[in-house]
Scaffold this motif. Sequence first.
Motif, PDB file in Angstrom:
ATOM      1  N   TYR A 129       0.838  -1.208   0.000  1.00  0.00           N
ATOM      2  CA  TYR A 129       0.000   0.000   0.000  1.00  0.00           C
ATOM      3  C   TYR A 129       0.870   1.255   0.000  1.00  0.00           C
ATOM      4  CZ  TYR A 129      -3.886  -3.064   1.549  1.00  0.00           C
ATOM      5  OH  TYR A 129      -4.839  -4.041   1.670  1.00  0.00           O
ATOM      6  N   ASP A 130       1.917   1.240   0.824  1.00  0.00           N
ATOM      7  CA  ASP A 130       2.824   2.390   0.875  1.00  0.00           C
ATOM      8  C   ASP A 130       3.547   2.586  -0.451  1.00  0.00           C
ATOM      9  OD1 ASP A 130       2.474   3.597   3.366  1.00  0.00           O
ATOM     10  OD2 ASP A 130       3.798   2.185   4.374  1.00  0.00           O
ATOM     11  N   THR A 164      -3.074  -5.707   6.843  1.00  0.00           N
ATOM     12  CA  THR A 164      -3.988  -5.348   5.755  1.00  0.00           C
ATOM     13  C   THR A 164      -4.979  -4.274   6.164  1.00  0.00           C
ATOM     14  OG1 THR A 164      -5.532  -7.108   6.393  1.00  0.00           O
ATOM     15  CG2 THR A 164      -3.849  -7.642   4.734  1.00  0.00           C
ATOM     16  N   ALA A 193      -6.024   5.753   3.790  1.00  0.00           N
ATOM     17  CA  ALA A 193      -6.779   4.507   3.600  1.00  0.00           C
ATOM     18  C   ALA A 193      -8.049   4.719   2.792  1.00  0.00           C
ATOM     19  CB  ALA A 193      -7.105   3.886   4.954  1.00  0.00           C
ATOM     20  N   MET A 250      -7.109  -1.462  -2.802  1.00  0.00           N
ATOM     21  CA  MET A 250      -6.639  -2.425  -1.809  1.00  0.00           C
ATOM     22  C   MET A 250      -6.933  -3.874  -2.204  1.00  0.00           C
ATOM     23  SD  MET A 250      -7.306  -0.600   1.870  1.00  0.00           S
ATOM     24  CE  MET A 250      -6.204   0.689   2.472  1.00  0.00           C
ATOM     25  N   ARG A 261      -4.043  -6.564  -1.842  1.00  0.00           N
ATOM     26  CA  ARG A 261      -4.127  -7.317  -0.586  1.00  0.00           C
ATOM     27  C   ARG A 261      -3.444  -8.682  -0.648  1.00  0.00           C
ATOM     28  NH1 ARG A 261      -9.100  -6.461   0.482  1.00  0.00           N
ATOM     29  NH2 ARG A 261      -8.725  -4.734   1.912  1.00  0.00           N
ATOM     30  N   TRP A 291       0.282   4.747   4.483  1.00  0.00           N
ATOM     31  CA  TRP A 291      -0.961   4.373   3.820  1.00  0.00           C
ATOM     32  C   TRP A 291      -2.168   4.493   4.739  1.00  0.00           C
ATOM     33  CZ3 TRP A 291      -3.940   0.372   5.706  1.00  0.00           C
ATOM     34  CH2 TRP A 291      -3.332  -0.530   6.567  1.00  0.00           C
ATOM     35  N   LEU A 310      -7.110   4.955  -0.782  1.00  0.00           N
ATOM     36  CA  LEU A 310      -6.541   3.711  -1.295  1.00  0.00           C
ATOM     37  C   LEU A 310      -7.552   2.571  -1.343  1.00  0.00           C
ATOM     38  CD1 LEU A 310      -3.095   3.792   0.528  1.00  0.00           C
ATOM     39  CD2 LEU A 310      -3.437   3.881  -1.939  1.00  0.00           C
ATOM     40  N   ALA A 319      -1.593   0.169  -9.107  1.00  0.00           N
ATOM     41  CA  ALA A 319      -1.826  -1.074  -8.369  1.00  0.00           C
ATOM     42  C   ALA A 319      -1.800  -2.282  -9.303  1.00  0.00           C
ATOM     43  CB  ALA A 319      -3.163  -0.992  -7.632  1.00  0.00           C
ATOM     44  N   VAL A 367       0.107  -8.058   0.089  1.00  0.00           N
ATOM     45  CA  VAL A 367       0.257  -7.621   1.476  1.00  0.00           C
ATOM     46  C   VAL A 367       0.284  -8.841   2.395  1.00  0.00           C
ATOM     47  CG1 VAL A 367      -0.800  -6.304   3.351  1.00  0.00           C
ATOM     48  CG2 VAL A 367      -0.865  -5.403   1.013  1.00  0.00           C
TER      49      VAL A 367
END
Length: 631
Positions: free
Chosen positions: A493-494, A630, A609, A616, A620, A605, A612, A520, A623
Motif C-alpha cells: 500500500y505504501d 492489511t 486509507a 486495496m 491485498r 498508507w 486507497l 496497483a 500484502v
Amino acid sequence: MSQTTDARQQPPRQLMEAMQRMRQDDNAGALELAEAGLATNPADPRERGAYLALAGLAAQRIGRPDRAEPHLRALLAMNPQDNATRTNLANALIELDRPTDARDLVAGSDHPAHLRISGYLAQQAGELEAAADAYRKVTQALPDDLAGWNNLGNVLGQLGDTDAAIEALERAIALAPADLPIYQNLAEILREADRAEARLKVLKDAHALAPEDQDVTVKLGTAYARVDDLDAAIATLREAIARSSGFGEGHIELGMVFESLNRVDDLAALVDSIDLDSAPPEAAFLLAWKARREGRWEEAAELAARIPETIHPMRRFHLIGGIADRVGDADAAFDAFARMNREAVAFAPPPAGPSFREEVENDLALWTDEWAANWVDHIAQDGTRDPIFLVGFPRSGTTLLDTMLMGQSELSVLEERPMMARTSRLFDKRELPILSADKIAELRRAYFDFARESGWDDSKWLVDKHPLNMERVPMIRRLFPNARVILAERHPYDVVFSCFMANFQLNLAMRSFTDLEEAARTYDAVFKAWERGNALFPVDYRPVRYERLVEDARGELAPLVDWLGLEWDDRLLDHTATARERGRVRTASYSQIGEKLYTRASGRWRRYANHLAPVMPILRPWVEKMGYETE
C-alpha cells in the motif's frame, strides 16, 4: 490613332492613386480609394478586377478580413481559377474564425498553397493524419518549401513518429539554418521522445545561433542537466541568470538542479540572492522549496499557496502535495498529487501501443512451461563476475539501499542505467531459452560494455540498481546464472501510494503511476512476473525490508553483507555523507536520501486509507503474502 489607343489603356487616375498609397504603406488610404472606385461600378472588367484585388489586399494588410472577404469573393467569382485569390480568401476566412468555410474553399485542390491551408486547418482540428498527408503533398510539390517541412515535422512529432519528424525538421533547418524557431521545435520533439543527447546537440546549435536568447540558454541548461552534465548545467543556468534583468526561468531551473543534488546551502544562497521587492509571484516557488528543506512547514505551506499558475502545474502540485503530506492534511495532499498526475498526462500524452503493464503481461503469457522446456544452462567463461542486481518495485527503498551500498568500497553501484533494456533489444525474447553459448557470450559482452559506458569501475563488483529489472528474471538467469539479486520490499500500500505521489520523469513504465488503479495493477503484474520467473528459473536472491532498514540499518544490512561475502564497512551506515558525495540522484527519492533515517514514510498508507480503498483488493494478496498488516 495610336495615341487614342494608349490613352484608353491608361488606368483610371483614382486606381493609380490607390496603388501609390499602397506602395507608400498607406493601406487604409488605398482601401478607401479602391472602395470609392468600386462604388462607381466600373464597366471595364479589368478595372473592376483591379479595384477588387487592391481593396482585398489592403483590407487584409490593415487586419480587416471582414472588409476583405466581399472583395475577394467578388474577384474569385470573376475568375474561379485564380489560385492566389482563393488562397487570400481562405486566409481571410480563417482570420474570421470560419474554418469550415475556409476548408470548403480549398477542398480537393492540389495547389501547394491550398494544401498548406488544408493541413493547417486539419492540424487545428486535431486531425493529425490528414494534416500530415496535406503537408507531405506540399513538400512533394515544393521540395524547398520551408513552412511545409517545418509544419510536417511538428505534426509528425505530435503523432509520435519521432524519426520522421526529426528528418522533416532537419530538412527545414537545412533550408533555413538561421531560423531559430525550427531548432526549438526540433528540441521540443526530442524532449517528448526522451532523446536527451540529441536534444542537447540541437540546443547547443541554437545557443550558438542566438547566445543572447534567454529561453534557449535556459533550455540548454536543462538539457545538460538531463544528461547529468551538472557542472555544465549549473554554468549555463548561471549564464542565463547573469543576462536576465531580474527573476526568471533560469532561477527556477537552477534551484531545481541544486534541489536534486541535495545542495541545500546553494539552494538557500540562490533564494537569498533574489530581490524580493522586485521579484514576480513565481519566486514563491523557490521560497517554498527553501522553507520545506529547512523544515519550516507552516511557512512552506503558506508560500506554496501563493505560487501562481505560471509555474508548471506538475511542479507546483508536487510541492503543494508534499508539504500537505508533512503537515498531516491527507485530503489536500491527495488532491494535489492527483492534479499533478493529470497535468503530467496532459503534458505528455501516452504513446501508441501497449502500456508497460500490458508488456509485462505479454511476457507472462510467453513464459509457459512449454517455452521453458528447451532451456539449457550455459556457464560463461569470460572471467567477468556476474553482477549484483538490486531490484524491487519503485519507491520500495532501492535508492536508500543503493546509497548505503556505495559506502562499500568493493562495489561499483550504477543507478537506473538501461544496460538490461539495451541488451534485451539485441535478441528475440521468444528465443531466450534456446540462445546458444556464443550468443550468450555476445550479449554479456554488450551488457558489460554498456555498464562501462555508464560509469562502471570494472575493477569492482558491479551493482546494477534498476527496480523494474525484477520483471526480467529469466533474462537475468540466462545471461548471469551466478548473479546475486537483492529484492527491496516495502508494504505494497505504501509503495503504490508513494509512486502515485512522486513526480517521475515520464517514460513508458513511470506513466503507470499517474493513475492509482493502474499503479496497483502494474504492481500486481510485476510481482506476478517476479514469482513466475523464479518458479521457472530461480535466481539467488535475498529480500531487504524497508521498514526494518529504517528502524535498524545495521541489523538489516549485516546479514546482506555476509551473504555477499563482503567485510563490514561502517560507511554503509553513513548514507547522508555518501548522498552528498554521489552527485545527482536519478530517482524521485533524491531529497530523502540526504536526510537521516526516518520512519514517517512507514505506514503512511493508513492516513490515506480512504483514498486507497478502491485499489486495496488488487494489492491485498501481496500484502498478506509478505506478512504485512492489511487493515
